[in-house]
Design an enzyme around this catalytic site. Sequence first.
Site, PDB file in Angstrom:
ATOM      1  CB  SER A  86      -0.943  -0.019   1.200  1.00  0.00           C
ATOM      2  OG  SER A  86      -0.250  -0.328   2.391  1.00  0.00           O
ATOM      3  CD  GLU A 110       0.996   7.649   5.170  1.00  0.00           C
ATOM      4  OE1 GLU A 110       0.802   6.556   5.736  1.00  0.00           O
ATOM      5  OE2 GLU A 110       1.457   8.641   5.763  1.00  0.00           O
ATOM      6  CG  HIS A 118       1.599   1.837   4.623  1.00  0.00           C
ATOM      7  ND1 HIS A 118       0.406   1.959   3.948  1.00  0.00           N
ATOM      8  CD2 HIS A 118       1.883   3.074   5.096  1.00  0.00           C
ATOM      9  CE1 HIS A 118      -0.007   3.221   3.998  1.00  0.00           C
ATOM     10  NE2 HIS A 118       0.872   3.916   4.688  1.00  0.00           N
TER      11      HIS A 118
HETATM   12  P1  FAD Z   1      -3.573   6.967  19.933  1.00  0.00           P
HETATM   13  O1  FAD Z   1      -3.632   5.536  19.536  1.00  0.00           O
HETATM   14  O2  FAD Z   1      -4.802   7.575  20.528  1.00  0.00           O
HETATM   15  O3  FAD Z   1      -2.364   7.100  20.974  1.00  0.00           O
HETATM   16  C1  FAD Z   1      -1.808   8.363  21.294  1.00  0.00           C
HETATM   17  C2  FAD Z   1      -1.050   8.293  22.608  1.00  0.00           C
HETATM   18  O4  FAD Z   1      -1.984   8.304  23.685  1.00  0.00           O
HETATM   19  C3  FAD Z   1      -0.220   7.036  22.802  1.00  0.00           C
HETATM   20  O5  FAD Z   1       0.922   7.390  23.547  1.00  0.00           O
HETATM   21  C4  FAD Z   1      -1.121   6.137  23.610  1.00  0.00           C
HETATM   22  O6  FAD Z   1      -0.401   5.168  24.350  1.00  0.00           O
HETATM   23  C5  FAD Z   1      -1.799   7.161  24.513  1.00  0.00           C
HETATM   24  N1  FAD Z   1      -3.166   6.799  24.944  1.00  0.00           N
HETATM   25  C6  FAD Z   1      -4.112   6.142  24.266  1.00  0.00           C
HETATM   26  N2  FAD Z   1      -5.248   6.055  24.982  1.00  0.00           N
HETATM   27  C7  FAD Z   1      -5.006   6.717  26.148  1.00  0.00           C
HETATM   28  C8  FAD Z   1      -5.807   7.006  27.303  1.00  0.00           C
HETATM   29  N3  FAD Z   1      -7.076   6.602  27.385  1.00  0.00           N
HETATM   30  N4  FAD Z   1      -5.227   7.719  28.287  1.00  0.00           N
HETATM   31  C9  FAD Z   1      -3.952   8.152  28.210  1.00  0.00           C
HETATM   32  N5  FAD Z   1      -3.156   7.920  27.145  1.00  0.00           N
HETATM   33  C10 FAD Z   1      -3.676   7.198  26.124  1.00  0.00           C
HETATM   34  N6  FAD Z   1      -0.934  12.447  12.034  1.00  0.00           N
HETATM   35  C11 FAD Z   1      -1.697  13.337  11.389  1.00  0.00           C
HETATM   36  O7  FAD Z   1      -1.932  14.444  11.866  1.00  0.00           O
HETATM   37  N7  FAD Z   1      -2.204  13.068  10.143  1.00  0.00           N
HETATM   38  C12 FAD Z   1      -2.018  11.885   9.538  1.00  0.00           C
HETATM   39  O8  FAD Z   1      -2.519  11.672   8.427  1.00  0.00           O
HETATM   40  C13 FAD Z   1      -1.239  10.885  10.205  1.00  0.00           C
HETATM   41  N8  FAD Z   1      -1.020   9.666   9.665  1.00  0.00           N
HETATM   42  C14 FAD Z   1      -0.319   8.718  10.351  1.00  0.00           C
HETATM   43  C15 FAD Z   1      -0.162   7.439   9.810  1.00  0.00           C
HETATM   44  C16 FAD Z   1       0.559   6.452  10.482  1.00  0.00           C
HETATM   45  C17 FAD Z   1       0.672   5.073   9.856  1.00  0.00           C
HETATM   46  C18 FAD Z   1       1.155   6.762  11.732  1.00  0.00           C
HETATM   47  C19 FAD Z   1       1.979   5.728  12.443  1.00  0.00           C
HETATM   48  C20 FAD Z   1       1.004   8.018  12.290  1.00  0.00           C
HETATM   49  C21 FAD Z   1       0.258   9.012  11.629  1.00  0.00           C
HETATM   50  N9  FAD Z   1       0.057  10.290  12.171  1.00  0.00           N
HETATM   51  C22 FAD Z   1      -0.704  11.215  11.488  1.00  0.00           C
HETATM   52  C23 FAD Z   1       0.642  10.663  13.475  1.00  0.00           C
HETATM   53  C24 FAD Z   1      -0.319  10.420  14.659  1.00  0.00           C
HETATM   54  O9  FAD Z   1      -1.457  11.237  14.514  1.00  0.00           O
HETATM   55  C25 FAD Z   1       0.440  10.770  15.945  1.00  0.00           C
HETATM   56  O10 FAD Z   1       1.438   9.824  16.178  1.00  0.00           O
HETATM   57  C26 FAD Z   1      -0.431  10.950  17.175  1.00  0.00           C
HETATM   58  O11 FAD Z   1       0.331  11.581  18.184  1.00  0.00           O
HETATM   59  C27 FAD Z   1      -0.982   9.663  17.752  1.00  0.00           C
HETATM   60  O12 FAD Z   1      -1.972   9.141  16.984  1.00  0.00           O
HETATM   61  P2  FAD Z   1      -2.544   7.659  17.275  1.00  0.00           P
HETATM   62  O13 FAD Z   1      -3.649   7.433  16.345  1.00  0.00           O
HETATM   63  O14 FAD Z   1      -1.462   6.681  17.340  1.00  0.00           O
HETATM   64  O15 FAD Z   1      -3.127   7.905  18.763  1.00  0.00           O
END
Ligand code: FAD
Length: 291
Positions: free
Chosen positions: A16, A18, A264
């Site tokens: 895939s 990106e 990816h």
């Molecule tokens: P989460 O899975 O919510 O985790 C974030 C943090 O919070 C982690 O440290 C987790 O352990 C912690 N956490 C989770 N739940 C809780 C809770 N209930 N209480 C306390 N802490 C908690 N960013 C963008 O802006 N745009 C994009 O298009 C984008 N694409 C991405 C694609 C990939 C494949 C990856 C790996 C990252 C991408 N990012 C993007 C970056 C991402 O948005 C950041 O890394 C962001 O800080 C975390 O997103 P997440 O979805 O992993 O968050």
Amino acid sequence: AINRNLHDVQGKTKVSFEFFPPKTEQMEQTLWQSIERLAPLTPSFVSVTYGANSGERDRTHDIIKSIKQRTGLIAAPHLTCVDASVEELKQIARDYWDNGIRHIVALRGDLPAGTTEKPALYAADLVEILRSVADFDISVAAYPEVHPEAPNAQFDLLNLKRKVDAGASRAITQFFFDVEKFLRYRDRCAAVGIDVDIIPGILPVTNFKQLLKFAALTNVAVPGWMHNAYEGLEQDATTRNLVAANIAMEMVKVLSREGVEHFHFYTLNRSELSYAICHLLGVRPIAQPQV
Ligand code: FAD
């Protein structure tokens, strides 16, 4: 099934790609050239990022729509929840679904600089919200080297499990350069019962200086051998490209032998390196690409 030869997996490998929304007309041209070059490799899906807090979700959506129209590929928008309310997210999800978009990369997004408050929503909540709207195919992010905000590795791993339990069907990893770290992470995922594909995010590094900044922000280790590999090439983009291809090819070869069947690529909107790596993996065009 471990330790297979590369030729044994040719034909099985899925990929895939990106992309990110281009900022200028010239960047837009490069993006479309890349998409046209990579589309004949029939990726499982392509995705388009959306910068959290950028307010530019429409641009992501426009590119997704054009990719679908022009290539027929499955195109997945990235969607973040850090900058929207539950109601807004449900509306966005309904719009996507009504426009025929079935696959979303669900992310929390980074908090705006200087934020000290805990966010109202995490990615696991977004997965649940999307699921409550429609039967989306959902990808989420995974961090072999631990997300910088996580209190510890186990917490972060269980966070991935929460995202999968909420309905994600695959995880795409942050880029990494230490293959062993990815493999250990994949084992730990299996050990806590995460049963979806953990797809390595491959970043061919053509701009080492920029990488160092990004790696520091994302808690990704840049090994000493990489510093050595790029040393002295600051003014030499051609050699940097060759080095980047070589490093990424070595990584995917090892990963492939360790049973990884889906890669990816963080293309940065360029096609050359991803295309070459795919070729090596046996991922070849179904029709002659138009060059
Ligand atoms: P989460 O899975 O919510 O985790 C974030 C943090 O919070 C982690 O440290 C987790 O352990 C912690 N956490 C989770 N739940 C809780 C809770 N209930 N209480 C306390 N802490 C908690 N960013 C963008 O802006 N745009 C994009 O298009 C984008 N694409 C991405 C694609 C990939 C494949 C990856 C790996 C990252 C991408 N990012 C993007 C970056 C991402 O948005 C950041 O890394 C962001 O800080 C975390 O997103 P997440 O979805 O992993 O968050």
